[in-house]
Design a protein around this motif. Structure first.
Motif, PDB file in Angstrom:
ATOM      1  N   PHE A  38      42.661  32.554  46.516  1.00  0.00           N
ATOM      2  CA  PHE A  38      42.015  31.075  46.380  1.00  0.00           C
ATOM      3  C   PHE A  38      40.865  32.305  45.440  1.00  0.00           C
ATOM      4  N   TYR A  39      40.178  33.168  46.355  1.00  0.00           N
ATOM      5  CA  TYR A  39      39.267  34.598  45.971  1.00  0.00           C
ATOM      6  C   TYR A  39      39.848  35.628  45.475  1.00  0.00           C
ATOM      7  N   LEU A  40      40.435  36.016  46.172  1.00  0.00           N
ATOM      8  CA  LEU A  40      41.271  37.893  46.304  1.00  0.00           C
ATOM      9  C   LEU A  40      42.707  37.081  45.270  1.00  0.00           C
ATOM     10  N   GLY A  41      42.424  38.025  44.297  1.00  0.00           N
ATOM     11  CA  GLY A  41      43.675  37.726  43.116  1.00  0.00           C
ATOM     12  C   GLY A  41      44.723  39.197  43.619  1.00  0.00           C
ATOM     13  N   ALA A  42      45.587  39.140  42.684  1.00  0.00           N
ATOM     14  CA  ALA A  42      46.444  40.674  42.304  1.00  0.00           C
ATOM     15  C   ALA A  42      46.879  39.993  40.766  1.00  0.00           C
ATOM     16  N   CYS A  43      45.925  41.112  40.304  1.00  0.00           N
ATOM     17  CA  CYS A  43      45.907  40.964  38.781  1.00  0.00           C
ATOM     18  C   CYS A  43      46.844  41.832  38.385  1.00  0.00           C
TER      19      CYS A  43
ATOM     20  N   GLN B 120      53.332  46.279  38.065  1.00  0.00           N
ATOM     21  CA  GLN B 120      51.961  46.825  38.607  1.00  0.00           C
ATOM     22  C   GLN B 120      50.810  45.705  38.589  1.00  0.00           C
ATOM     23  N   ARG B 121      50.547  45.554  40.192  1.00  0.00           N
ATOM     24  CA  ARG B 121      48.877  44.622  40.227  1.00  0.00           C
ATOM     25  C   ARG B 121      48.128  45.504  41.036  1.00  0.00           C
ATOM     26  N   ALA B 122      46.941  44.833  41.238  1.00  0.00           N
ATOM     27  CA  ALA B 122      45.871  45.589  41.997  1.00  0.00           C
ATOM     28  C   ALA B 122      44.684  44.651  42.484  1.00  0.00           C
ATOM     29  N   PHE B 123      44.240  44.189  43.324  1.00  0.00           N
ATOM     30  CA  PHE B 123      43.439  43.767  43.917  1.00  0.00           C
ATOM     31  C   PHE B 123      42.369  43.296  43.312  1.00  0.00           C
ATOM     32  N   SER B 124      42.416  42.080  43.138  1.00  0.00           N
ATOM     33  CA  SER B 124      40.998  41.727  42.398  1.00  0.00           C
ATOM     34  C   SER B 124      40.474  40.667  42.972  1.00  0.00           C
ATOM     35  N   LEU B 125      38.465  40.577  42.316  1.00  0.00           N
ATOM     36  CA  LEU B 125      37.902  39.537  42.897  1.00  0.00           C
ATOM     37  C   LEU B 125      38.038  39.086  42.146  1.00  0.00           C
TER      38      LEU B 125
END
Length: 461
Positions: free
Chosen positions: A174-179, A201-206
């Motif tokens: 929902f709000y916290l993604g893994a871009c 490779q991914r990063a946590f993202s809003l």
């Protein structure tokens, strides 16, 4: 300049940046900067304003105060309102470590529980030193948001523990993604636990919608007429997820006609109105008519109402927003609007005709698998190549009707391209003139989701 142990002191010092540029506040020291690339604004800010060397440590930037610095670009809408230009990227996900963590002790929470946010107005032709800083403030997650963010984090962690890091999608949460994070897919592949397959490779993202919610709070904008599905945060303690709670709101109406639903909810609606189905959806969720769904807006959820024929086939393909031909060839796949849409979480509301009466059949949250996104990407690649080569019009018949080279339904299981315009004169400029006719603009088009795909992969599964 500020007390490194005091969040209040750091925030007060940061707020002196408001309505100024880096050139304004840093003077001659910053003129000969050597930082380049997409992230250089924050690097310049860290070194020349806050006085510390940029780093990629797992601790917060202001470690003694437990606060992380994040900057993000803004854009201005036609109505003058400031909104986020993109999602807010937080920290890189370490697949080999995160699956061992719990949320409260995680590297994510340690680094991002208290944010110092600095938003600047991005203007394409300006030097980075001349971007105007518009908003500065701290951000701590409200209780109702934090419950959802915790659930999002746990879902990402669980996929990694299950050896499915390569299947992670922003539409999972929902709000916290893994871009995705990396210059090319090949270079950004990483080892993951419990699987031999490498993952991007991914990063946590809003998500961008959530960042807009933050911006509205900081800027004290009226957020519009929003209604909340989750009236009290503790509601989520009693259900497996927000998804289950939302679906439970609709289940009592399964198998009922739209007329029955209207009657039960005490509604008198115009069935020919464009907002008819949106109004029924709001009413079933317990929201007022015309309200926007706050949780859906924060999560960038794509709401789609689908009417099915008696054979389960949708009456129509599903359209997405128009693309501009010039932007199409200037954009990489990773930054494309089409990819961002396909990686979104969708909420489908399915109605079906039976003897010309429309009944609610089911609702479903859904997001496209990574393999299907890869297949849909072929349509985007084809379009980009065709536009770049000026291969627009294939032939013109004797009545003047134009036929294009654009991908058709038969060419791809998932998506195709066709017009999405008021009329043939509703056009966008072409970056390369059409080779056959020489035209320099063409009717607006968009990507569509094939009706058969919606039936087979979304409704029937």
């Amino acid at each position: 300049m500020y007390n490194i142990y005091s969040p209040e002191s750091i925030i007060s010092f940061a707020k002196k940046l408001k309505n100024k540029t880096l050139r304004d506040v840093c003077g001659e020291d910053i003129e000969e900067h050597l930082y380049g690339g997409k992230g250089n604004f924050v690097q310049l800010l860290e070194r020349f304003y806050f006085g510390y060397q940029p780093n990629s440590l797992s601790e917060p930037d202001f470690i003694e105060a437990g606060m992380e610095l994040k900057t993000s670009p803004l854009k201005t809408l036609k109505n003058g309102r400031l909104v986020s230009k993109e999602r807010l990227v937080l920290n890189i996900i370490n697949y080999m470590e995160v699956y061992k963590e719990t949320f409260d002790t995680s590297s994510f929470w340690k680094k991002n529980s208290h944010l110092l946010l600095i938003f600047y107005l991005h203007e394409k032709d300006k030097d980075v030193l001349d971007y105007l800083i518009k908003l500065v403030d701290e951000w701590k997650y409200p209780e109702e948001d934090l419950k959802i963010i915790k659930h999002d984090w746990e879902l990402i962690r669980q996929k990694i523990e299950d050896g499915k890091a390569h299947e992670i999608s922003e539409g999972d949460t929902f709000y916290l993604g893994a871009c995705t994070k990396g210059s090319t897919a090949l270079k950004s592949l990483r080892e993951q636990p419990k699987s031999n397959k490498k993952a991007k490779q991914r990063a946590f993202s809003l998500k961008q919608g959530y960042v807009n919610h933050i911006i509205a709070n900081i800027a004290s904008h009226k957020k519009g007429d929003y209604g909340r599905i989750i009236k009290r945060p503790k509601i989520l303690d009693d259900v497996p997820s927000i998804e289950d709670f939302v679906v439970s709101k609709f289940k009592p109406f399964y198998g009922k006609s739209v007329e029955q639903i209207e009657q039960e909810l005490g509604l008198e609606l115009n069935s020919k109105s464009k907002s008819y189905f949106a109004q029924i959806t709001n009413a079933m969720l317990g929201l007022e008519l015309g309200q926007r769904i706050e949780e859906f807006e924060k999560a960038d959820i794509q709401v789609k109402t689908v009417r099915l024929n008696e054979n389960n086939m949708p009456k129509e393909d599903i359209s997405f927003p128009n693309f501009k031909y010039e932007e199409l060839i200037e954009t990489d796949w990773e930054d494309s609007d089409f990819k961002n849409i396909l990686e979104s979480k969708f909420f489908f509301v399915f109605y079906q005709f039976d003897n010309q009466v429309l009944y609610l059949k089911r609702v479903r949250f859904w997001n496209m698998s990574q393999s299907d996104i890869g297949e849909a990407k072929k349509v985007w690649n084809t379009m980009k190549d065709l536009v770049a080569m000026g291969m627009i019009i294939k032939n013109v018949d004797k009545n003047g009707k134009r036929f294009t080279h654009f991908p058709k339904k038969r060419d791809n299981r998932i998506s195709h391209v066709r017009p999405h315009a008021r009329n043939a004169a509703d056009t966008y400029r072409l970056p390369v003139a059409d080779k056959l006719t020489g035209v320099t603009e063409y009717t607006k088009h968009c990507f569509w989701l094939n009706a058969r795909y919606v039936r087979d992969e979304i409704y029937l599964k």
